[in-house]
Design a protein around this motif. Structure first.
Motif, PDB file in Angstrom:
ATOM      1  N   ASP A 189      11.731   0.468  -2.113  1.00 45.04           N
ATOM      2  CA  ASP A 189      10.395  -0.091  -2.327  1.00 45.04           C
ATOM      3  C   ASP A 189       9.411   1.017  -2.689  1.00 45.04           C
ATOM      4  O   ASP A 189       9.597   2.183  -2.330  1.00 45.04           O
ATOM      5  CB  ASP A 189       9.909  -0.812  -1.068  1.00 45.04           C
ATOM      6  N   ILE A 190       8.344   0.625  -3.356  1.00 41.45           N
ATOM      7  CA  ILE A 190       7.347   1.624  -3.737  1.00 41.45           C
ATOM      8  C   ILE A 190       6.502   2.042  -2.530  1.00 41.45           C
ATOM      9  O   ILE A 190       6.053   3.190  -2.445  1.00 41.45           O
ATOM     10  CB  ILE A 190       6.454   1.100  -4.885  1.00 41.45           C
ATOM     11  N   PHE A 191       6.306   1.119  -1.593  1.00 41.58           N
ATOM     12  CA  PHE A 191       5.627   1.447  -0.331  1.00 41.58           C
ATOM     13  C   PHE A 191       6.594   1.140   0.812  1.00 41.58           C
ATOM     14  O   PHE A 191       6.474   0.102   1.479  1.00 41.58           O
ATOM     15  CB  PHE A 191       4.345   0.619  -0.153  1.00 41.58           C
ATOM     16  N   PRO A 192       7.596   1.990   1.052  1.00 38.08           N
ATOM     17  CA  PRO A 192       8.596   1.682   2.083  1.00 38.08           C
ATOM     18  C   PRO A 192       7.963   1.538   3.465  1.00 38.08           C
ATOM     19  O   PRO A 192       7.281   2.446   3.938  1.00 38.08           O
ATOM     20  CB  PRO A 192       9.546   2.890   2.019  1.00 38.08           C
ATOM     21  N   HIS A 193       8.173   0.366   4.057  1.00 34.53           N
ATOM     22  CA  HIS A 193       7.617   0.065   5.385  1.00 34.53           C
ATOM     23  C   HIS A 193       6.100   0.257   5.416  1.00 34.53           C
ATOM     24  O   HIS A 193       5.522   0.598   6.456  1.00 34.53           O
ATOM     25  CB  HIS A 193       8.273   0.946   6.461  1.00 34.53           C
ATOM     26  N   GLY A 194       5.473   0.064   4.259  1.00 29.93           N
ATOM     27  CA  GLY A 194       4.023   0.186   4.181  1.00 29.93           C
ATOM     28  C   GLY A 194       3.516   1.607   4.078  1.00 29.93           C
ATOM     29  O   GLY A 194       2.298   1.840   3.983  1.00 29.93           O
ATOM     30  N   TYR A 195       4.433   2.581   4.059  1.00 30.43           N
ATOM     31  CA  TYR A 195       4.013   3.986   4.015  1.00 30.43           C
ATOM     32  C   TYR A 195       3.360   4.308   2.669  1.00 30.43           C
ATOM     33  O   TYR A 195       3.894   3.991   1.612  1.00 30.43           O
ATOM     34  CB  TYR A 195       5.218   4.900   4.233  1.00 30.43           C
ATOM     35  N   GLY A 196       2.203   4.950   2.705  1.00 31.84           N
ATOM     36  CA  GLY A 196       1.507   5.357   1.490  1.00 31.84           C
ATOM     37  C   GLY A 196       0.890   4.213   0.720  1.00 31.84           C
ATOM     38  O   GLY A 196       0.536   4.367  -0.456  1.00 31.84           O
TER      39      GLY A 196
END
Length: 297
Positions: free
Chosen positions: A212-219
């Motif tokens: 994902d582009i934002f893995p687990h919402g990171y970044g």
């Protein structure tokens, strides 16, 4: 360079092409890079009346070989001037994928000539292992542009290491014609390639779907928390159906970096996701020997 032309500067023995009745002056020392000639000279030296004097076309220092003159010249050149390894072109910066190698074509022995030498001359005359290893390096140098041909030849001639490395360069099997695949020597050799390519395609698809582009919402970018992942997901789903064994999915997805140019946060996240894809792709088996144990059974 013409491989069918040979001349020894300081001959002390002669070999003659029996079919063409052409005699070549040769060096005994060079000829002993072949176990066959090494044994022959050893036996001759034990017989009384033989001497290592300059060759006489009709004397005892001539041996007839049942090879055409052009083939014999190739053998003599290899024995007198053992080939050097092909010259590798080192990229700057170095390639991340160590399997992808480029060579100076002027330093690579032509493939048809290699097939003749490796198939006919190496075993027949028991050339030294040091020569054989270099010839195999030249064969492998052709794998990037002739993957199936090199793989098939290596399998047929028991060159397992060459076959393994060449398996990386075989194109998707569906791209070959019936005539092309006829060079594959066994059903197992064909099946191994099909299994390797299927493994890679499935692994690449799974990897792409999980990244994902934002893995687990990171970044995550709050203003684009929904639109950016949607754009990423749309692109990867469009790519899924086109994935082949040699696909570079990281490069395919990298086009989104420019799409997100108006948002530094999204662009940074995209670059990180693409880099992670590239890293994980490099860990997917590229050759037969890297497949999980038992996968080809």
């Amino acid at each position: 360079m013409s491989w069918s032309i040979f001349q020894c500067q300081d001959p002390d023995f002669s070999v003659r092409s029996a079919p063409d009745n052409i005699t070549f002056g040769v060096s005994r020392h060079a000829m002993q890079r072949s176990e066959v000639f090494r044994d022959m000279f050893s036996l001759c030296e034990q017989e009384p009346g033989n001497s290592p004097e300059a060759p006489d076309a009709e004397g005892p220092n001539v041996v007839d070989l049942h090879e055409p003159a052009d083939v014999l010249a190739i053998l003599l050149r290899i024995l007198h001037e053992p080939p050097k390894p092909p010259e590798e072109i080192v990229s700057d910066p170095p390639e991340l994928d160590s399997y992808v190698k480029k060579y100076n074509e002027a330093t690579v022995i032509p493939l048809p000539l290699l097939e003749l030498v490796l198939l006919h001359l190496v075993d027949k005359y028991l050339l030294d292992e040091s020569i054989t290893r270099v010839l195999e390096q030249h064969l492998l140098a052709h794998a990037a542009s002739n993957g199936l041909r090199v793989y098939s030849f290596a399998v047929a001639n028991g060159m397992s290491k060459v076959a393994n490395k060449a398996s990386h360069y075989v194109l998707p099997m569906a791209q070959y014609t019936l005539q092309d695949v006829r060079c594959i020597p066994t059903v197992k050799a064909y099946h191994d390639i099909v299994r390797l390519q299927d493994f890679r395609v499935q692994a690449l698809r799974d990897l792409l779907l999980k990244e994902d582009i934002f893995p687990h919402g990171y970044g995550a970018c709050q203003p684009h928390a929904e639109s950016t992942p949607t754009t990423w997901d749309t692109r990867r789903k469009a790519l899924l159906a086109r994935i082949e064994t040699g696909s570079d999915i990281a490069w395919e997805m990298s086009s989104l970096v420019e799409t997100f140019r108006d948002c530094k946060t999204c662009q940074k996240a995209c670059i990180a996701a693409v880099d992670m894809l590239a890293y994980k792709c490099r860990r997917i088996p590229k050759t037969l020997e890297k497949l999980p144990s038992g996968y080809l059974e």
